[in-house]
Design a protein around this motif. Structure first.
Motif, PDB file in Angstrom:
ATOM      1  N   TYR A 257      -8.141  -2.191  -2.742  1.00 34.71           N
ATOM      2  CA  TYR A 257      -7.175  -3.208  -3.158  1.00 34.71           C
ATOM      3  C   TYR A 257      -5.784  -2.617  -3.341  1.00 34.71           C
ATOM      4  O   TYR A 257      -4.782  -3.298  -3.188  1.00 34.71           O
TER       5      TYR A 257
ATOM      6  N   PHE B 148     -15.995  -9.531  -5.319  1.00 35.17           N
ATOM      7  CA  PHE B 148     -15.106  -8.763  -4.453  1.00 35.17           C
ATOM      8  C   PHE B 148     -14.062  -9.707  -3.877  1.00 35.17           C
ATOM      9  O   PHE B 148     -14.334 -10.875  -3.601  1.00 35.17           O
ATOM     10  N   ILE B 149     -12.898  -9.157  -3.698  1.00 30.99           N
ATOM     11  CA  ILE B 149     -11.772 -10.039  -3.392  1.00 30.99           C
ATOM     12  C   ILE B 149     -11.531 -10.118  -1.890  1.00 30.99           C
ATOM     13  O   ILE B 149     -11.617  -9.115  -1.182  1.00 30.99           O
ATOM     14  N   ILE B 150     -11.261 -11.320  -1.432  1.00 26.45           N
ATOM     15  CA  ILE B 150     -10.917 -11.472  -0.037  1.00 26.45           C
ATOM     16  C   ILE B 150      -9.470 -11.917   0.050  1.00 26.45           C
ATOM     17  O   ILE B 150      -8.916 -12.480  -0.891  1.00 26.45           O
ATOM     18  N   SER B 151      -8.892 -11.687   1.206  1.00 29.73           N
ATOM     19  CA  SER B 151      -7.444 -11.862   1.300  1.00 29.73           C
ATOM     20  C   SER B 151      -7.026 -13.313   1.148  1.00 29.73           C
ATOM     21  O   SER B 151      -5.888 -13.590   0.808  1.00 29.73           O
TER      22      SER B 151
END
Lengths: 415, 815
Positions: free
Chosen positions: B449, B413-416
């Motif tokens: 996203y 999962f992507i974090i900023s």
């Protein structure tokens, strides 16, 4: 193997170059590199491995200094990156910081260090302990000496004993009047709360940091009451693998002073200490924001240094934000920082205000991501507990200290 | 007062920096040449020599050439001060190659130092001596290395190992066996520190001399955890290569399966049973063979003949040991290697973890590979600098075996704070490992996203949704709904379409929708209709182009779309002049597709009895007779198509009936089928207005329909009506030509219909030039109404495969 290392300042100036093999790398590679940095911007600086027309480049950036290594042969890229990180660590340890001036001022030491750390493109001595004995770091005394006598050598005359030792991380013959060892559990909580307010992911990244001052060559064992909660671990080279495999006990001969004994991860946690509730409504070119922060699950200790920061979306022209507690700052790069510190007993901190959208834009369609920061002393939120710390050969008196703390790591709340 | 104060502060801060810099070498770096260096070098005081050398170093650091001091510096090599020595060595190594003759002067001093009691002095002397790249002294260095390889000091032996690659670099053919022998000695050294350096030497000196490794393979494995981290990385690679070369790939391991796939002639039956990977398409197969060849390249390094030989022995071996390898663990060498690399997965050095993971990936039976997953994922969190490289590796692993990482999708999962490259990689991995159970959570993330402030990343997320839909067709409907909702939402914002990112997202949304529809068009008819209806509100040219493309592609789909076609084309004709270039191109493309049937019929020449002449000219779009229906082509497209009584051009053509009463007139087309006498006046009127004289015949036979909407020109070059008493035929000859030039494609279509009495002849000539893919397609169709049609196609293309494909497709289409 690496062929050359360049240190570049944040304006692209070459602070120094160190050729490692016969295959000289011309400085022009740095011009190429810097041109790319200028034309491609930040995204280029975040690429650790770059294929230039003539060389493979590895870069890491520390405190504005770019460490650039070049090679033309196949090699494990992580090896180069890890090595550069090690160089950066050692340099900042030696120079007590890292910036252009410090490197220029101590360029001879930097050269000597590099020469010792890498030989013919392959790492030679990277153990900080040994390096410190071979090349003494600059300090007040040596500076004064050099002023007064005009002469001071920082190159040791003898080979450190640790080079031959089977525990190279530990300097031989250390003596302390008071033997003490401190163990810190330092944890970082990572969490993602998605736009529906659901906790998507919550885990702890933790480190066991040890500060030991013990006479001789001590052999320590450290055990946890609940090692089964650890999802994964990484160890300092001093940790013996066997006892961990069989009994999950950390058995090690510690380096002297402060070091990171192990790092671990605990996944799938279900509770977070603090909630952040963002509300954004937009209509007719303005956007109302309301942000509430409060304690969700009381960890039993004081939570302090609470901050919430977020980037205002690019479509916002101006923002007028106020809070009933703490300080709100909007930086020039549209970064908004709300420092709350501690949550007062009598009210829930909230930040509210209006933001003006770009002309022509009715509603907000891109929403900010809030990054939460906090610190809790005295508690390891993962629940990891140290059982006992033992010294095999008991010295007359050993003082043992344990501490724990948790702070927010990559803690994000989307809105 | 204030400026004065400011100045004071300035001076103060300057003073403090100066204070801070006192005692450091700062002044030497800043002004290395403020004193005369040469006399200092000849000074009798070590401190002065040091200063001079430091100044020289500063000049080197700043990129100046100070090799002219070489002779003076070399003299100092004999200095007793270690600091002077060290500095001299640093200088020497930088310039030795440039000044070989002077460098020779230093050899004696090195020889002397090699006998010094201080191991540090011996080591430095050896390092520097080996670093001087001179063939003349190579034999001397070799002797020195041989001596140091047996030195009591570990550090010196380590330096000896490091000196070997330097010697090897000189390409001393006659000494190569001696060098390899020393590598062997050092590899079997009892100190782990030396072994690490020896491994590095082995890799660069004789990477394929496996007998050296074989001698002490077991011990090398055992000593592995004690070798220092850098040595571990290299040694792991060597041991792995040795194990593969000696024993082949382990049965049941992923690599074995992949390798087996690559050579299908080897025991195919046995393999397919073993092969437990999920793979459903030929794409996977292709990928697998790529993987296999990559593995061969990386792990069985060496010349080509070695490569082929080793893979050959692998095959023999695996066949031979078929029975033995059922457990995949019975080989001692492999077993010990796996055992000893296992704890390294806990290493603090990410390169070591990755190297160890590589061993397990290759050598461990499929079911055990998962042990590398957690350490790899941990690397992602614990070292931010190596994140990118680790992700690249995980991507390769995940592609070969998605099930491995499938349960850990949350880690991607992507974090900023991730950089754009990392975000893109994570998205790709998420797509690869998505399964039916995890897709709903992943889809939820993707939707988050899309609202990310980084718009190019948002567009990537949309593309990822499209990819996932292709992978998991069951979810396609849900995805489509989500995406359609986005198009509606984005509509609101496209008004100020100036923001590039928004347009990018919208285009990506449509691209994803397009790819989903492509999988199963009949099920998504409504989506196409919905999109076409939204043409009015979507302003981004590229997005419009995609929708129009879909319109053309699916113009035959289902019930409703074919009926919409005409109205849509009218609408497009109406808006044509205001469209962007890419949209215009797609409009032409779509029109052409819609008319494909028409053209086909046209090509089948004599059978048709239709007449359709397009009279649209955007510059003067009004034709008198068209006024009756011109309102229908106005912007309210969505409502008009169903009420329109007009049949589509294609259907009217496909019915090649000899008599059709339907006559259609609008501002886009003038269309007549088997025009009867009552209609002729109308035609006449039109042509008269244009300045033609029209002859009338009961049966209009040789005509053509070409409803291209062309801005450029539509020219009826000459019109000839020949009316003969017995045939009563009218013949229309026209020449049609248009040319569109764009960045991507160039069309040159020439239409020639020449109807000479009773034998109407047609020549259709089309050239398509593409700049994007350098090729030129020439289609020529020639025929007379009483003879069969000749169609010839020529494709000139630099890339043969592409050309052939194209040719095939055209031929298929025409037949």
């Amino acid at each position: 193997m690496l062929q050359c290392i360049f240190l570049l300042s944040d304006s692209g100036e070459i602070i120094l170059e160190k050729q490692l093999t016969w295959h000289r790398v011309d400085r022009s590679i740095c011009d190429w590199f810097w041109n790319q940095v200028i034309s491609q911007g930040d995204s280029f600086k975040q690429q650790p491995v770059i294929a230039s027309p003539t060389h493979y480049l590895f870069q890491i950036v520390r405190e504005g200094i770019t460490f650039l290594a070049c090679t033309q042969v196949e090699m494990p890229p992580l090896m180069a990156i890890e090595f550069l990180c090690r160089v950066a660590d050692v340099l900042s340890d030696y120079l007590e910081g890292l910036n252009e001036d410090l490197i220029k001022d101590n360029f001879v030491i930097v050269y000597e260090l590099l020469d010792e750390m890498i030989d013919n493109g392959f790492p030679l001595t990277t153990e900080p302990n040994i390096l410190r004995e071979m090349i003494s770091p600059p300090n007040i005394v040596s500076k004064m000496l050099s002023v007064v006598t005009g002469n001071s050598s920082n190159v040791s005359d003898t080979l450190p004993g640790a080079t031959a030792s089977c525990v190279p991380w530990r300097t031989t013959d250390i003596k302390y009047a008071n033997n003490e060892v401190y163990v810190d559990l330092v944890e970082e909580m990572d969490a993602i709360i998605n736009r529906d307010g659901v906790l998507v992911k919550c885990e702890i990244y933790g480190e066991v940091q040890v500060n030991s001052h013990i006479t001789g060559v001590p052999d320590l064992t450290l055990s946890f009451t609940n090692p089964s909660i650890l999802d994964d671990v990484r160890f300092h080279p001093c940790v013996r693998f066997r006892p961990w495999e069989s009994h999950q006990i950390l058995s090690f001969v510690p380096p002297d002073g402060q070091f990171k004994l192990m790092s671990y991860r605990v996944k799938m946690l279900k509770s977070i200490p603090i909630y952040v509730k963002p509300q954004l409504t937009s209509d007719a070119g303005t956007c109302r924001i309301n942000l509430m922060v409060g304690i969700k699950n009381d960890p039993g200790k004081m939570i302090d240094s609470i901050t919430v920061q977020f980037h205002l979306p690019p479509s916002i022209l101006s923002a007028d934000l106020t809070s009933n507690h703490g300080v709100v700052n909007i930086l020039s790069n549209k970064m908004c920082i709300w420092s709350i510190d501690r949550i007062p007993k009598d009210r829930t901190p909230s930040l509210s205000g209006t933001m003006v959208l770009e002309t022509g834009l009715e509603r907000l369609h891109v929403f900010p991501i809030f990054q939460l920061g906090f610190r809790i002393q005295g508690v390891a939120l993962s629940g990891l507990q140290i059982d006992k710390l033992e010294l095999k050969v008991v010295v007359n008196r050993l003082y043992k200290g344990f501490r724990a703390s948790t702070r927010a790591g990559l803690y994000e709340v989307r809105s | 007062m204030f400026p004065h104060f400011g100045a004071t502060a300035d001076t103060l801060s300057k003073a403090s920096t100066i204070m801070f810099r006192i005692g450091t070498d700062a002044h030497l770096y800043d002004d290395p040449e403020d004193v005369n260096i040469a006399p200092l070098l000849d000074s009798k005081f070590d401190s002065e020599k040091c200063e001079a050398l430091k100044r020289l170093l500063a000049l080197i650091a700043q990129g100046f050439d100070v090799s002219n001091f070489f002779p003076q510096v070399v003299k100092n090599v004999a200095s007793q001060s270690l600091e002077v020595k060290k500095l001299v060595y640093l200088y020497l190594l930088h310039y030795a190659e440039k000044r070989p003759n002077e460098a020779l002067l230093s050899i004696n001093s090195f020889q002397k130092d090699l006998g010094d009691t201080n191991p540090l002095v011996r080591a430095w002397a050896l390092r520097t001596m080996a670093g001087i790249r001179l063939h003349v002294i190579a034999p001397l260095v070799l002797v020195a290395v041989g001596k140091c390889a047996r030195d009591p000091s570990v550090y010196v032996r380590k330096c000896a190992a490091n000196a070997l690659p330097k010697l090897h670099d000189l390409q001393l053919e006659e000494h190569s066996s001696t060098i390899e022998e020393i590598v062997g000695i050092l590899l079997s050294d009892h100190s782990p520190g030396v072994v690490g350096a020896a491994a590095a030497a082995f890799n660069s000196v004789c990477p394929n001399n496996y007998s050296l490794v074989g001698r002490s393979y077991k011990r090398l494995c055992e000593v592995l955890p004690d070798v220092e981290e850098w040595g571990q990385i290299v040694l792991i690679g060597i041991l792995l290569r040795y194990a593969i070369a000696r024993h082949g790939l382990v049965k049941k391991s992923i690599m074995f399966s992949l390798h087996g796939k690559e050579s299908p002639q080897s025991e195919k039956d046995g393999l397919d049973v073993e092969f437990s990977l999920e793979k459903d398409s030929s794409m996977d197969l292709k990928f697998n063979s790529e993987m296999a060849s990559m593995v061969s390249r990386c792990y069985i390094e060496g010349p080509d003949e070695y490569l082929s030989r080793s893979s050959y022995t692998n095959r023999i071996f695996s066949e031979f040991h078929n029975a033995k390898f059922t457990s995949g663990k019975s080989n001692d060498d492999v077993k010990i290697l796996l055992q000893c690399t296992l704890p390294l997965l806990w290493s603090n050095n990410s390169a070591v973890v990755l190297a160890a993971a590589g061993v397990h990936w290759i050598m461990v039976p499929c079911e055990d590979v998962k042990r590398i997953v957690k350490p790899l994922l941990f690397l992602l969190r614990s070292s931010s600098t190596s994140k990118y490289v680790v992700l690249c590796n995980i991507q390769v692993f995940a592609k070969a075996m998605p099930s491995l990482f499938a349960p850990h999708f949350e880690d991607f999962f992507i974090i900023s704070s991730d950089s754009y490259q990392i975000k893109a990689l994570k998205l790709e991995i998420l797509c690869t490992i998505a399964t039916e159970s995890s897709i709903s959570s992943i889809f939820k993330e993707f939707q988050d996203y899309i609202q990310d402030p980084d718009r190019s990343f948002a567009a990537d997320a949309v593309a990822a949704i499209g990819l996932c839909a292709q992978k998991l067709p069951k979810m396609a409907i849900t995805f489509l709904e989500g995406l359609l909702a986005l198009t509606r939402q984005e509509l609101l914002t496209t008004e100020f379409g100036s923001i590039e990112g928004e347009a990018g997202v919208l285009v990506q949304v449509l691209t994803s929708i397009k790819s989903i529809i492509k999988q199963d068009p009949p099920n998504h008819e409504k989506v196409v209709i919905q999109l076409v209806r939204s043409l009015d509100s979507i302003k981004v040219p590229a997005a419009r182009a995609i929708i129009i493309w879909m319109m053309g592609e699916y113009n035959n789909l289902g019930e409703i779309i074919p009926r919409m076609v005409t109205t849509v084309l009218q609408y497009l004709a109406w808006s044509f002049s205001s469209e962007a270039l890419e949209t215009k191109l797609q409009i032409l493309n779509t029109t052409f597709k819609v008319c494909q049937i028409a053209v086909l019929v046209l090509l089948k020449w004599g059978k048709i009895n239709c007449c359709g002449i397009k009279l649209l000219n955007v510059q003067s779009p009004s034709i008198e007779i068209s006024k009756s229906s011109s309102s229908s082509s106005s912007s309210s497209l969505s409502s008009s198509y169903s009420s329109s009584k007009l049949t589509s051009s294609s259907s009217s053509f496909s019915s090649s009936s000899s008599r059709s009463e339907e006559v259609r007139v609008d501002d886009a087309f003038l269309f007549c089928c088997d025009v009867d006498a009552t209609f002729f006046p109308l035609l006449n009127l039109v042509f008269r207005k244009k300045g033609f004289s029209v002859a009338y015949s009961e049966n209009i036979v040789a005509t053509f329909c070409f409803p291209f909407i062309s801005l450029i020109c539509l020219k009826v070059v000459y019109y000839l009506g020949v009316s003969k008493a017995q045939s009563k035929e009218i013949t229309i000859c026209s020449r049609f030509k248009f040319k569109t030039v764009s960045r991507q494609l160039t069309f040159i279509d020439t239409f020639n219909v020449q109807c000479i009495y009773l034998s109407a002849a047609m020549l259709y000539y089309s050239e398509i030039l593409s700049n994007a893919f350098p090729c030129l397609i020439t289609i020529t169709a020639e025929g007379k109404c009483i003879e069969p049609l000749n169609v010839s196609i020529k494709v000139n293309c630099e890339e043969t495969v592409f050309g052939l494909n194209l040719l095939n497709r055209i031929v298929n289409f025409l037949s």
